[in-house]
Design an enzyme around this catalytic site. Structure first.
Site, PDB file in Angstrom:
ATOM      1  N   CYS A 172      47.992  42.802  44.284  1.00  0.00           N
ATOM      2  CA  CYS A 172      48.101  42.449  42.855  1.00  0.00           C
ATOM      3  C   CYS A 172      47.169  41.270  42.586  1.00  0.00           C
ATOM      4  O   CYS A 172      46.217  41.035  43.339  1.00  0.00           O
ATOM      5  CB  CYS A 172      49.546  42.194  42.435  1.00  0.00           C
ATOM      6  SG  CYS A 172      50.331  40.749  43.185  1.00  0.00           S
ATOM      7  N   ASN A 192      49.617  37.677  44.112  1.00  0.00           N
ATOM      8  CA  ASN A 192      50.388  37.877  45.351  1.00  0.00           C
ATOM      9  C   ASN A 192      51.657  37.023  45.374  1.00  0.00           C
ATOM     10  O   ASN A 192      52.098  36.571  46.434  1.00  0.00           O
ATOM     11  CB  ASN A 192      49.523  37.626  46.606  1.00  0.00           C
ATOM     12  CG  ASN A 192      50.136  38.135  47.915  1.00  0.00           C
ATOM     13  OD1 ASN A 192      49.891  37.571  48.972  1.00  0.00           O
ATOM     14  ND2 ASN A 192      50.933  39.182  47.870  1.00  0.00           N
ATOM     15  N   CYS A 243      54.223  37.997  42.728  1.00  0.00           N
ATOM     16  CA  CYS A 243      55.248  38.792  42.010  1.00  0.00           C
ATOM     17  C   CYS A 243      55.273  40.255  42.472  1.00  0.00           C
ATOM     18  O   CYS A 243      56.142  40.661  43.231  1.00  0.00           O
ATOM     19  CB  CYS A 243      55.010  38.758  40.501  1.00  0.00           C
ATOM     20  SG  CYS A 243      55.555  37.221  39.725  1.00  0.00           S
ATOM     21  N   ARG A 244      54.315  41.037  41.998  1.00  0.00           N
ATOM     22  CA  ARG A 244      54.404  42.482  42.187  1.00  0.00           C
ATOM     23  C   ARG A 244      54.143  42.931  43.619  1.00  0.00           C
ATOM     24  O   ARG A 244      54.924  43.715  44.178  1.00  0.00           O
ATOM     25  CB  ARG A 244      53.424  43.187  41.236  1.00  0.00           C
ATOM     26  CG  ARG A 244      53.780  43.003  39.776  1.00  0.00           C
ATOM     27  CD  ARG A 244      52.631  43.374  38.874  1.00  0.00           C
ATOM     28  NE  ARG A 244      51.508  42.452  39.037  1.00  0.00           N
ATOM     29  CZ  ARG A 244      50.318  42.601  38.476  1.00  0.00           C
ATOM     30  NH1 ARG A 244      50.076  43.655  37.718  1.00  0.00           N
ATOM     31  NH2 ARG A 244      49.364  41.699  38.667  1.00  0.00           N
ATOM     32  N   SER A 245      53.050  42.460  44.222  1.00  0.00           N
ATOM     33  CA  SER A 245      52.736  42.989  45.560  1.00  0.00           C
ATOM     34  C   SER A 245      53.674  42.478  46.651  1.00  0.00           C
ATOM     35  O   SER A 245      53.993  43.243  47.572  1.00  0.00           O
ATOM     36  CB  SER A 245      51.264  42.777  45.926  1.00  0.00           C
ATOM     37  OG  SER A 245      50.927  41.417  46.007  1.00  0.00           O
ATOM     38  N   ASP A 296      52.621  43.150  34.716  1.00  0.00           N
ATOM     39  CA  ASP A 296      52.768  41.834  35.336  1.00  0.00           C
ATOM     40  C   ASP A 296      53.919  41.102  34.661  1.00  0.00           C
ATOM     41  O   ASP A 296      53.844  40.793  33.470  1.00  0.00           O
ATOM     42  CB  ASP A 296      51.450  41.061  35.152  1.00  0.00           C
ATOM     43  CG  ASP A 296      51.437  39.786  35.966  1.00  0.00           C
ATOM     44  OD1 ASP A 296      52.526  39.338  36.407  1.00  0.00           O
ATOM     45  OD2 ASP A 296      50.351  39.237  36.167  1.00  0.00           O
TER      46      ASP A 296
END
Ligand code: 4NP
Length: 169
Positions: free
Chosen positions: A12, A15, A17-19, A130
């Site tokens: 993401c 690095n 939140c999402r990934s 995001d």
């Protein structure tokens, strides 16, 4: 098992939140399926700002609430070497995909670098939103997307890499 693990990277922007969530959820599913020895699992961000930091506290608590611990993950920035090292790189949105491909514009990446939500059974616009600047409901929404997509990816890799025929499983 095969001579080396299947290397999977989730990507993401920050690095945090999402990934990291995708890394933690995918790892939990791999462990639950008894497949841990078959995989090397990591995450990275295209940007440098959060290197060395733990995941966002809101993302950590959303994961924890669902039984997934992100506590040991630390942010790091994607490098050109990652593009060669990993067998599968799953980008959370189109700008992450673009930035990864343009780290090595002449490279032959085949289909190794793809959008994560290509594998989502309900892919929407193919991007994981995001949640960083939004409210709490954004985190639950991202969790639901990541959970079902990580499951679909594991099933796909299980078949593609013929893990069903591996003697130690
Ligand atoms: P992520 O979210 O890409 O899901 O980790 C973000 C976290 C931080 C920033 C951007 C996105 N930031 O600009 O600091």
């Amino acid at each position: 098992m095969a001579d080396r693990p299947i290397r999977v990277l989730f990507l993401c922007l920050g690095n945090i939140c999402r990934s990291p969530l995708a890394e933690g959820v995918f790892r939990a599913k791999v462990e639950e399926a008894g497949l841990a020895t078959h995989f090397e699992i990591d995450s990275a961000g295209t940007g440098p700002w959060h290197a060395g930091e733990p995941p966002d506290a809101r993302m950590r608590s959303t994961a924890q609430k669902n039984g997934v611990d992100l506590g040991t993950i630390r942010g790091r920035q994607l490098s050109k070497a990652d593009l060669d090292r990993f067998d599968h790189i799953f980008a959370m949105d189109k700008s992450n995909l673009h930035d990864a491909l343009f780290l090595d514009p002449g490279g032959d990446h085949g289909t190794r670098i793809r959008l994560f939500r290509e594998f989502d059974p309900d892919p929407g616009d193919y991007q994981v939103p995001d949640p960083y600047y939004g409210g709490p409901s954004g985190f639950d929404h991202v969790y639901a997307i990541v959970d079902r997509t990580a499951q679909a990816i594991l099933e796909r890799l299980y078949t593609a890499h013929r893990l069903d025929s591996e003697p130690d499983h």
